[in-house]
Design a protein around this motif. Structure first.
Motif, short mmCIF file in Angstrom:
data_model
loop_
_atom_site.label_atom_id
_atom_site.label_comp_id
_atom_site.label_asym_id
_atom_site.label_seq_id
_atom_site.Cartn_x
_atom_site.Cartn_y
_atom_site.Cartn_z
N GLU A 108 -26.35 -29.62 49.69
CA GLU A 108 -25.79 -28.46 49.01
C GLU A 108 -26.88 -27.56 48.45
OE1 GLU A 108 -22.66 -27.57 48.96
OE2 GLU A 108 -21.94 -29.36 50.01
N VAL A 109 -28.05 -28.14 48.17
CA VAL A 109 -29.13 -27.35 47.58
C VAL A 109 -29.60 -26.28 48.55
CG1 VAL A 109 -31.07 -28.76 48.40
CG2 VAL A 109 -31.24 -27.55 46.22
N LEU A 110 -29.39 -26.48 49.84
CA LEU A 110 -29.86 -25.51 50.83
C LEU A 110 -29.17 -24.16 50.64
CD1 LEU A 110 -29.98 -27.78 54.02
CD2 LEU A 110 -31.82 -27.21 52.44
N TYR A 111 -27.93 -24.17 50.11
CA TYR A 111 -27.22 -22.92 49.87
C TYR A 111 -27.90 -22.09 48.79
CZ TYR A 111 -23.12 -24.79 52.35
OH TYR A 111 -22.25 -25.31 53.28
N THR A 112 -28.61 -22.75 47.89
CA THR A 112 -29.13 -22.06 46.70
C THR A 112 -30.52 -21.48 46.91
OG1 THR A 112 -30.17 -24.04 45.76
CG2 THR A 112 -27.83 -23.71 45.31
N LEU A 113 -31.18 -21.85 48.01
CA LEU A 113 -32.56 -21.41 48.20
C LEU A 113 -32.63 -19.94 48.60
CD1 LEU A 113 -34.03 -24.51 50.08
CD2 LEU A 113 -33.92 -24.06 47.62
N SER A 114 -33.71 -19.29 48.17
CA SER A 114 -33.90 -17.86 48.47
C SER A 114 -35.38 -17.54 48.34
CB SER A 114 -33.09 -17.01 47.49
OG SER A 114 -33.58 -17.18 46.17
N GLN A 115 -35.72 -16.28 48.58
CA GLN A 115 -37.11 -15.86 48.42
C GLN A 115 -37.56 -16.03 46.97
OE1 GLN A 115 -39.17 -15.23 50.67
NE2 GLN A 115 -38.02 -14.67 52.51
N ASN A 116 -36.65 -15.80 46.04
CA ASN A 116 -36.99 -15.93 44.62
C ASN A 116 -37.04 -17.38 44.16
OD1 ASN A 116 -37.12 -13.14 44.30
ND2 ASN A 116 -34.92 -12.99 43.90
N PRO A 139 -37.66 -20.54 46.37
CA PRO A 139 -37.83 -21.15 47.70
C PRO A 139 -37.75 -22.67 47.72
CG PRO A 139 -39.95 -20.46 46.82
CD PRO A 139 -38.91 -19.97 45.85
N TYR A 140 -37.94 -23.32 46.55
CA TYR A 140 -37.97 -24.78 46.53
C TYR A 140 -36.82 -25.34 45.70
CZ TYR A 140 -42.74 -24.25 48.27
OH TYR A 140 -43.84 -23.91 49.02
N PRO A 141 -36.29 -26.49 46.09
CA PRO A 141 -35.26 -27.15 45.28
C PRO A 141 -35.90 -27.90 44.11
CG PRO A 141 -35.74 -28.48 47.19
CD PRO A 141 -36.58 -27.23 47.33
N ASN A 142 -35.08 -28.46 43.26
CA ASN A 142 -35.60 -29.21 42.12
C ASN A 142 -36.15 -30.57 42.51
OD1 ASN A 142 -34.91 -27.14 40.32
ND2 ASN A 142 -32.83 -27.95 40.07
N GLU A 143 -35.63 -31.13 43.61
CA GLU A 143 -36.04 -32.48 44.00
C GLU A 143 -36.26 -32.55 45.51
OE1 GLU A 143 -32.87 -34.96 42.71
OE2 GLU A 143 -33.51 -35.00 40.62
N ALA A 144 -37.06 -33.53 45.92
CA ALA A 144 -37.21 -33.81 47.35
C ALA A 144 -35.89 -34.37 47.88
CB ALA A 144 -38.34 -34.80 47.58
N ILE A 145 -35.63 -34.13 49.16
CA ILE A 145 -34.35 -34.53 49.75
C ILE A 145 -34.54 -35.80 50.57
CG2 ILE A 145 -32.56 -33.86 51.40
CD1 ILE A 145 -32.99 -30.98 50.58
N PRO A 146 -33.74 -36.84 50.29
CA PRO A 146 -33.86 -38.08 51.08
C PRO A 146 -33.33 -37.90 52.49
CG PRO A 146 -32.03 -38.24 49.53
CD PRO A 146 -32.73 -36.95 49.23
N VAL A 147 -34.03 -38.48 53.46
CA VAL A 147 -33.58 -38.52 54.85
C VAL A 147 -33.64 -39.97 55.31
CG1 VAL A 147 -34.22 -36.14 55.41
CG2 VAL A 147 -35.93 -37.96 55.63
N ALA A 148 -33.30 -40.19 56.57
CA ALA A 148 -33.15 -41.56 57.07
C ALA A 148 -34.39 -42.42 56.86
CB ALA A 148 -32.76 -41.54 58.55
#
Length: 502
Positions: free
Chosen positions: A418-426, A428-437
């Motif tokens: 869901e954090v991907l929806y919030t990213l923008s030029q202003n 660019p980074y989320p608050n936390e790293a995203i876990p993957v497999a």
């Protein structure tokens, strides 16, 4: 509000189907007399709702889904849809809505009731209200016209509450644009991928730690049931018809399979009656094949292709025989020789597995810590190219995509997507790293694709209707939940049974 749109932007049709807009079933309000107090589900201001009401609502939900989906529903599907909870919640919501309507002084005129009945498609024949059809429909539902009219009055009262909420939730053009962007606008994300496997060599593990982990997680290492089977194989090649030189290759194969099946069936019937698997095989000169021990989740390759092997063989009792199974090579008759129950092993038996589990968990922790450090550096303004070169990590890109469960090159993500929806030029980074497999990724917004403004203008009317319904449903649910808490606190609402009791 953005959270509401993110939650529903891509699946509003299913949300509406599942009942996010409250549906009041008119026939629910029919009279059900003569019930005992023991059947009471809840009481609101002295008025009881009974078990029969619940099952009536539950059956209507089942019928609704069957009609919408066009297929029968299995028990597993019914459980996954959580229809019992929906029916239970619906009864409470409907009762509260009616209470709100009554306390608000809302009324329904006789003309409104009459119009609702005479315009109901269920009672129309050739577009005209048909009284005989109306009375017949009520009779089939075991309801008199008087009771139905009273039920319709209650339905219209509830509808007025819903309409008031709907009219009180306007939708701005900016909200529509946000919703449209979430449905249509693609984004491109850069990312640094950190695999936990790169940290395995940095993990130090002592024996005491392994034993402690095993002690605290014993159930996770439970060894499943183990099976060993014996079987006779009736190969078509062994029953090749001899002396019939005029048969084609296909005909010879078909004939051989028929003869093999006859032999397999004869063996089955004899062994079943005489319980002499080994003796019969010895008498007929058949080779008895025997498998090593295996589990249901790790079938030997030579069994996994047989249809219904697990159901037909692994559900047998020891020394019982199966039905005749087949593949393209011939026929099989199985006997379950030994069945070992599931058990928790000794530490020494699974020490390597425990060490692997602990090592990977520790490596995941180190990987996460490193990802958080790098993300913090990036958020403070350090250059992503510089960090990538320093850590010898390749900067990768997803390419343009619509945010969803599956992200190109990252696979299926959890709720963190869901954090991907919030990213923008202003930002660019989320608050936390995203876990993957296999570790963590640090994502960075790169760019957005263009959207079709003309298509947006053409779809605004439909978007507004959809979003207004979503907002109204959210507002109504919030209001009803608050009302429910107040009624419970005041003792006006008394819940006698939960879904688990039904």
């Amino acid at each position: 509000m953005l959270e509401l749109m993110r939650k529903h932007a891509r699946n509003w049709i299913m949300k509406l189907l599942l009942g996010i807009i409250i549906v009041v079933f008119v026939f629910y309000f029919g009279s059900l007399r003569g019930r005992e107090q023991a059947d009471t589900i809840f009481i609101l201001d002295g008025k009881a709702v009974y078990l029969a009401d619940f099952y009536r609502e539950y059956e209507k939900l089942i019928d609704l889904f069957r009609n919408r989906l066009g297929i029968p529903l299995t028990e597993e599907q019914l459980k996954s849809l959580n229809l019992k909870q929906q029916a239970f919640d619906s009864l409470i919501k409907e009762a509260i809505i009616l209470k709100i309507a009554q306390e608000s002084g809302l009324e329904v005129a006789a003309e409104e009731i009459q119009d609702a009945i005479t315009s109901n498609p269920a009672f129309l024949r050739n577009g005209v209200f048909d009284r005989r059809l109306y009375e017949e429909t009520l009779r089939l539902n075991k309801m008199s016209p008087e009771i139905y009219e009273k039920a319709t009055q209650k339905f219209l009262l509830a509808k007025k509450i819903e309409d008031l909420v709907y009219e009180g939730t306007p939708v701005s053009d900016s909200e529509l644009m946000d919703l449209y962007r979430m449905q249509k606008e693609k984004i491109n994300i850069q990312f640094l991928h950190l695999s936990f496997r790169d940290y395995l060599d940095n993990v130090e593990i002592k024996g005491e730690k392994l034993e402690l982990y095993f002690k605290e997680h014993k159930s996770e290492f439970t060894l499943p049931e183990q099976y060993r089977v014996k079987y006779l194989f009736f190969a078509a090649d062994d029953y090749e018809p001899k002396g019939e030189v005029n048969l084609s290759k296909e005909e010879r194969y078909k004939k051989a399979m028929q003869l093999a099946l006859q032999a397999a069936k004869m063996a089955h019937d004899t062994i079943y009656q005489q319980e002499n698997f080994d003796a019969y095989a010895k008498e007929k000169g058949f080779k008895i094949y025997e498998s090593p021990f295996f589990s249901a989740k790790a079938l030997p390759d030579y069994f996994s292709h047989l249809n219904n092997f697990t159901k037909e063989v692994l559900t047998l009792k020891e020394r019982e025989i199966s039905r005749v199974l087949a593949d393209e090579r011939g026929y099989y008759l199985f006997q379950l020789a030994v069945k070992k129950p599931a058990r928790i092993p000794e530490f020494s038996e699974v020490q390597k597995d425990v060490e692997k589990r602990v090592r990977e968990r520790e490596a995941q922790s180190l990987c996460k810590k490193e990802a958080e450090i790098l993300l913090d550096r990036l958020k403070k303004g350090e250059n992503i190219v510089k960090i990538a070169q320093e850590k010898k990590i390749k900067i990768e890109e997803t390419g343009f995509f619509l945010p969803g469960k599956e992200v190109p090159h990252l696979g299926i993500l959890g709720p963190e997507r869901e954090v991907l929806y919030t990213l923008s030029q202003n930002k660019p980074y989320p608050n936390e790293a995203i876990p993957v497999a296999d570790g963590y990724v640090i994502v960075r917004f790169k760019e957005r694709g263009t959207i079709d403004l003309q298509e947006f203008e053409n779809s605004k009317k439909d978007l507004r209707k959809i979003f207004q319904e979503l907002k109204a449903a959210e507002a109504l649910t919030f209001f009803i939940d608050g009302m429910k808490e107040r009624l419970l606190k005041e003792g006006r609402l008394k819940i006698k049974k939960t879904v688990n009791d039904l």
